[in-house]
Design a protein around this motif. Sequence first.
Motif, PDB file in Angstrom:
ATOM      1  N   PRO A  65       1.470   6.643 -11.338  1.00  0.00           N
ATOM      2  CA  PRO A  65       2.282   5.606 -10.526  1.00  0.00           C
ATOM      3  C   PRO A  65       1.989   5.641  -9.116  1.00  0.00           C
ATOM      4  CG  PRO A  65       3.685   7.035 -11.601  1.00  0.00           C
ATOM      5  CD  PRO A  65       2.193   7.511 -12.253  1.00  0.00           C
ATOM      6  N   TYR A  66       2.494   4.730  -8.229  1.00  0.00           N
ATOM      7  CA  TYR A  66       2.121   4.700  -6.947  1.00  0.00           C
ATOM      8  C   TYR A  66       2.894   5.835  -6.210  1.00  0.00           C
ATOM      9  CZ  TYR A  66       2.397   3.358  -1.907  1.00  0.00           C
ATOM     10  OH  TYR A  66       2.191   3.215  -0.811  1.00  0.00           O
ATOM     11  N   GLU A  67       4.245   6.170  -6.669  1.00  0.00           N
ATOM     12  CA  GLU A  67       4.788   7.486  -6.151  1.00  0.00           C
ATOM     13  C   GLU A  67       4.030   8.861  -6.221  1.00  0.00           C
ATOM     14  OE1 GLU A  67       6.075   5.013  -8.336  1.00  0.00           O
ATOM     15  OE2 GLU A  67       7.613   3.855  -7.147  1.00  0.00           O
ATOM     16  N   GLY A  71      -0.668  12.874  -1.402  1.00  0.00           N
ATOM     17  CA  GLY A  71      -1.136  12.383  -0.180  1.00  0.00           C
ATOM     18  C   GLY A  71      -0.164  13.411   0.821  1.00  0.00           C
ATOM     19  N   ALA A  72       1.187  13.254   0.373  1.00  0.00           N
ATOM     20  CA  ALA A  72       2.104  14.102   1.083  1.00  0.00           C
ATOM     21  C   ALA A  72       1.734  15.597   1.054  1.00  0.00           C
ATOM     22  CB  ALA A  72       3.579  13.774   0.490  1.00  0.00           C
ATOM     23  N   GLN A 101      -3.006   2.529   0.596  1.00  0.00           N
ATOM     24  CA  GLN A 101      -1.786   2.525   0.863  1.00  0.00           C
ATOM     25  C   GLN A 101      -0.906   3.718   0.890  1.00  0.00           C
ATOM     26  OE1 GLN A 101       0.365  -0.405  -1.543  1.00  0.00           O
ATOM     27  NE2 GLN A 101       2.336   0.014  -0.290  1.00  0.00           N
ATOM     28  N   ALA A 102      -1.171   4.547  -0.370  1.00  0.00           N
ATOM     29  CA  ALA A 102      -0.643   5.996  -0.160  1.00  0.00           C
ATOM     30  C   ALA A 102      -0.925   6.901   0.707  1.00  0.00           C
ATOM     31  CB  ALA A 102      -0.835   6.518  -1.601  1.00  0.00           C
ATOM     32  N   ALA A 103      -2.155   6.616   1.259  1.00  0.00           N
ATOM     33  CA  ALA A 103      -2.478   7.543   2.247  1.00  0.00           C
ATOM     34  C   ALA A 103      -2.026   7.168   3.655  1.00  0.00           C
ATOM     35  CB  ALA A 103      -4.372   7.417   2.285  1.00  0.00           C
ATOM     36  N   ASP A 104      -1.912   5.853   3.846  1.00  0.00           N
ATOM     37  CA  ASP A 104      -1.226   5.391   5.036  1.00  0.00           C
ATOM     38  C   ASP A 104       0.238   5.834   5.103  1.00  0.00           C
ATOM     39  OD1 ASP A 104      -3.626   4.161   5.841  1.00  0.00           O
ATOM     40  OD2 ASP A 104      -2.972   2.162   4.746  1.00  0.00           O
ATOM     41  N   GLU A 105       0.833   5.857   3.873  1.00  0.00           N
ATOM     42  CA  GLU A 105       2.329   6.360   3.923  1.00  0.00           C
ATOM     43  C   GLU A 105       2.338   7.895   4.455  1.00  0.00           C
ATOM     44  OE1 GLU A 105       5.587   4.921   1.981  1.00  0.00           O
ATOM     45  OE2 GLU A 105       4.306   3.836   0.644  1.00  0.00           O
ATOM     46  N   ALA A 106       1.509   8.375   4.030  1.00  0.00           N
ATOM     47  CA  ALA A 106       1.454  10.180   4.007  1.00  0.00           C
ATOM     48  C   ALA A 106       1.043  10.264   5.334  1.00  0.00           C
ATOM     49  CB  ALA A 106       0.497  10.504   3.024  1.00  0.00           C
ATOM     50  N   MET A 107       0.132   9.640   5.859  1.00  0.00           N
ATOM     51  CA  MET A 107      -0.366  10.040   7.325  1.00  0.00           C
ATOM     52  C   MET A 107       0.583   9.578   8.207  1.00  0.00           C
ATOM     53  SD  MET A 107      -4.428   8.969   6.705  1.00  0.00           S
ATOM     54  CE  MET A 107      -4.936   9.530   8.544  1.00  0.00           C
ATOM     55  N   SER A 108       1.529   8.636   7.925  1.00  0.00           N
ATOM     56  CA  SER A 108       2.670   8.056   9.016  1.00  0.00           C
ATOM     57  C   SER A 108       3.640   9.400   9.045  1.00  0.00           C
ATOM     58  CB  SER A 108       3.054   6.728   8.414  1.00  0.00           C
ATOM     59  OG  SER A 108       3.902   7.024   7.276  1.00  0.00           O
ATOM     60  N   GLY A 109       3.750  10.291   8.068  1.00  0.00           N
ATOM     61  CA  GLY A 109       4.653  11.184   7.937  1.00  0.00           C
ATOM     62  C   GLY A 109       5.731  11.065   6.854  1.00  0.00           C
ATOM     63  N   TYR A 110       5.530  10.248   5.817  1.00  0.00           N
ATOM     64  CA  TYR A 110       6.523  10.057   5.054  1.00  0.00           C
ATOM     65  C   TYR A 110       6.257  10.786   3.675  1.00  0.00           C
ATOM     66  CZ  TYR A 110       8.773   8.085   0.708  1.00  0.00           C
ATOM     67  OH  TYR A 110       9.522   7.846  -0.350  1.00  0.00           O
TER      68      TYR A 110
END
Length: 399
Positions: free
Chosen positions: A306-308, A314-315, A363-372
């Motif tokens: 799943p997306y999570e 990525g996190a 999208q998941a990579a972008d969230e992780a690279m944003s620090g989330y």
Amino acid sequence: MKNVGELGINSIFRKTSRRFTALLCAFVICFLSVPVVTVNATESTRKQLEEAKEKKKQSESDLNDTKDNIAEMNEEKSSLQGQLNTLNTQLTEVSNNLENLEEQIDDKETEIENTLAELEVARKTEESQYASMKKRVQFIYEKQNFVLIEMLFGSGSFADFLNQNNYIEQLSAYDRKMFLKYIETRKSIEAKEATLEEEKKQLDEYKVQAQAEQSRVSGLVNQTSGSIKQYANDISDAEAKAQALEDQIKAQDADIKNLEAKLAEEMRLSKLAASSSWRNISEVTFAEGDRYLLANLIYCEAGSEPYEGKVAVGAVVINRVLSSVYPDTVVGVIYQNKQFSPVGSGRLALALADGKATASCYQAADEAMSGYSNVGNCVYFRTPVPGLTGINIGGHVFY
């Protein structure tokens, strides 16, 4: 009223105090902003190590049991071999007895045949003697008066007459004696024949018993031989099992050593991470290809999750980039030796070549690279195993 000098000194002191306070606050803020690193990998590895040792202990117990079974089966096999040797000896004795009985039966049959032949001769002699005696008796009774008159007138003297009469009496007595002797002989032969028949009957019974005993012992020999063969097969199987257990124990020893080495390394990293600092995401400068690389790794590790689960993978990569324990770049973290299996297997290279990453992976990579991060400060993930605790998302546990 304070003079100008005092005012200058106080002013400098106040400025210095404010600077010191500001530096102290900044230090406290930085200290408080550093994530507390808790590496659970050592606990997971320790549990795996304990499980591996327990499995080895069980294998050693199974091996000891198998060796005990082999020893017991060898003892039983030796005992059966001794029984087989005894049975073979008995079978030889029974066979020899049977041969002797057959020879005795043959001898008795020959004796019976000879006796029957003797009896037949005796019967013919009896018939001949009986016919002769019958004629003489008939002659005596039919011609007795004539013979006596003839003997009386034909004798030269009375003494001659008495002599001739005496001769006739002696001849009759002889005939009767021989006849009685023949009857005794015939009775003896008939008794002997009956005895031989009885002995032959007994020998036949003995023969039947010997054959039955031979069959019984032969059956026991076959049964014991079959049991020995089965024990031999069971021993062979048990020895193969023992060899497999020994090989398994060797493999488990190697696994234990690897886990001990892994545990030592993870404990080292755990201690190092606990005592080290983490960067803030704002301090990281990403290279041009980091987004593409991270998205394709997420595709390989969590493409069907799943997306999570994609965000969590990525996190983990970005958490390692932020930690001073690991390389400080996305490329360095992903290609660190033996850290991510798609790198070693070549799947990541294929994904990069074909651009397999999906929109959700980017999208998941972008969230992780944003620090989330939806897994806190986790720096490991894997498929769940017994005893491993962490954050479960999809088919992975993060720790």
